[in-house]
Design a protein around this motif. Structure first.
Motif, mmCIF file in Angstrom:
data_model
loop_
_atom_site.group_PDB
_atom_site.id
_atom_site.type_symbol
_atom_site.label_atom_id
_atom_site.label_comp_id
_atom_site.label_asym_id
_atom_site.label_seq_id
_atom_site.Cartn_x
_atom_site.Cartn_y
_atom_site.Cartn_z
ATOM 1 N N GLY A 66 12.128 -2.368 -5.276
ATOM 2 C CA GLY A 66 11.472 -1.382 -6.421
ATOM 3 C C GLY A 66 10.066 -1.297 -5.503
ATOM 4 O O GLY A 66 9.180 0.281 -6.487
ATOM 5 N N PHE A 67 9.468 -1.050 -4.850
ATOM 6 C CA PHE A 67 8.616 -1.203 -4.057
ATOM 7 C C PHE A 67 8.410 -0.294 -3.360
ATOM 8 O O PHE A 67 8.657 -0.622 -2.406
ATOM 9 C CB PHE A 67 7.346 -2.405 -4.260
ATOM 10 N N VAL A 68 7.489 0.617 -3.350
ATOM 11 C CA VAL A 68 7.233 2.420 -2.760
ATOM 12 C C VAL A 68 6.140 2.280 -2.486
ATOM 13 O O VAL A 68 5.476 2.727 -3.474
ATOM 14 C CB VAL A 68 8.114 2.962 -2.996
ATOM 15 N N HIS A 69 5.568 2.132 -1.009
ATOM 16 C CA HIS A 69 4.200 2.795 -0.995
ATOM 17 C C HIS A 69 4.313 4.209 0.271
ATOM 18 O O HIS A 69 4.870 3.621 1.046
ATOM 19 C CB HIS A 69 3.414 1.066 -0.491
ATOM 20 N N ASN A 70 3.133 4.949 0.050
ATOM 21 C CA ASN A 70 3.273 5.746 1.248
ATOM 22 C C ASN A 70 1.560 5.661 1.554
ATOM 23 O O ASN A 70 0.859 5.633 0.282
ATOM 24 C CB ASN A 70 3.306 7.781 0.637
ATOM 25 N N GLY A 71 0.943 5.763 3.260
ATOM 26 C CA GLY A 71 -0.365 5.894 3.321
ATOM 27 C C GLY A 71 -1.157 5.429 4.256
ATOM 28 O O GLY A 71 -0.278 4.634 4.666
ATOM 29 N N PHE A 72 -1.858 5.236 3.942
ATOM 30 C CA PHE A 72 -2.617 3.664 5.085
ATOM 31 C C PHE A 72 -2.100 2.479 4.849
ATOM 32 O O PHE A 72 -2.196 1.936 5.517
ATOM 33 C CB PHE A 72 -4.033 3.698 4.595
ATOM 34 N N PHE A 73 -1.722 1.658 3.802
ATOM 35 C CA PHE A 73 -0.853 0.918 3.754
ATOM 36 C C PHE A 73 0.270 -0.090 3.758
ATOM 37 O O PHE A 73 0.644 -0.495 4.721
ATOM 38 C CB PHE A 73 -1.103 0.184 2.288
ATOM 39 N N ALA A 74 0.627 0.823 4.182
ATOM 40 C CA ALA A 74 2.589 1.215 4.526
ATOM 41 C C ALA A 74 1.858 1.299 6.185
ATOM 42 O O ALA A 74 2.507 0.985 6.576
ATOM 43 C CB ALA A 74 2.726 2.546 4.067
ATOM 44 N N ALA A 75 1.151 2.204 6.962
ATOM 45 C CA ALA A 75 0.425 2.289 7.617
ATOM 46 C C ALA A 75 0.035 0.985 8.332
ATOM 47 O O ALA A 75 0.903 0.286 9.727
ATOM 48 C CB ALA A 75 -0.359 3.001 8.005
ATOM 49 N N PHE A 76 -0.563 0.090 7.923
ATOM 50 C CA PHE A 76 -0.905 -0.314 8.105
ATOM 51 C C PHE A 76 0.138 -1.943 8.459
ATOM 52 O O PHE A 76 0.022 -3.272 8.943
ATOM 53 C CB PHE A 76 -2.004 -1.899 6.781
ATOM 54 N N VAL A 77 0.796 -2.318 6.918
ATOM 55 C CA VAL A 77 2.234 -2.769 7.350
ATOM 56 C C VAL A 77 2.977 -2.801 8.557
ATOM 57 O O VAL A 77 3.075 -3.919 8.966
ATOM 58 C CB VAL A 77 3.374 -2.902 5.581
ATOM 59 N N LYS A 78 3.746 -1.341 8.735
ATOM 60 C CA LYS A 78 4.222 -1.312 9.988
ATOM 61 C C LYS A 78 3.332 -1.481 11.386
ATOM 62 O O LYS A 78 4.068 -2.134 11.571
ATOM 63 C CB LYS A 78 3.953 0.219 9.765
ATOM 64 N N TRP A 79 1.932 -0.864 11.269
ATOM 65 C CA TRP A 79 1.464 -2.122 12.385
ATOM 66 C C TRP A 79 1.837 -3.836 12.630
ATOM 67 O O TRP A 79 2.093 -4.382 13.597
ATOM 68 C CB TRP A 79 0.250 -1.643 12.329
#
Length: 119
Positions: A66-79
């Motif tokens: 249920g957790f959705v996030h957009n932006g820099f934090f999501a990019a960091f997780v992707k990295w």
């Protein structure tokens, strides 16, 4: 993790890895005549419960349950996902351990109790 000829970028096959596990399990189930697994364990609306999509170097979109996030934090997780998968592919201990633990928990995204999707 893989590289494409002519490219210096490492690409991930994480989704393919998860799907391959389901395919292997379903082949075993077909041989036994057992109901097939569904992938992924689906929420209402038949959406995936987990994704992380890059939208450039400093932006991404991610969902985990249920957790959705957009932006820099999501990019960091992707990295972090990419870095750790490459470490795993290179047989580095940190990558092997992280993904052994992650695979244990990701096993729960396969609903082994559902009826087959195919006749």
């Amino acid at each position: 993790a893989m590289t494409l000829q002519g490219s210096s970028h490492t690409k991930l096959g994480h989704t393919a890895e998860l799907q391959a596990k389901v395919v292997c399990e379903n082949i075993k189930r077909l041989e036994r005549g057992a109901p097939l697994c569904r992938y992924p364990l689906q929420s209402s609306g038949f959406e995936s419960n987990m994704y992380c999509v890059s939208l450039g170097h400093t932006h991404a979109s991610m969902r985990f349950g249920g957790f959705v996030h957009n932006g820099f934090f999501a990019a960091f997780v992707k990295w972090c996902v990419e870095w750790s998968k490459v470490a795993q592919a290179r047989n580095r201990l940190v990558g092997l351990l992280l993904w052994r633990i992650a695979d244990f928990f990701l096993e729960f995204t396969v609903d082994k109790g559902e009826q087959p999707l195919m006749p």
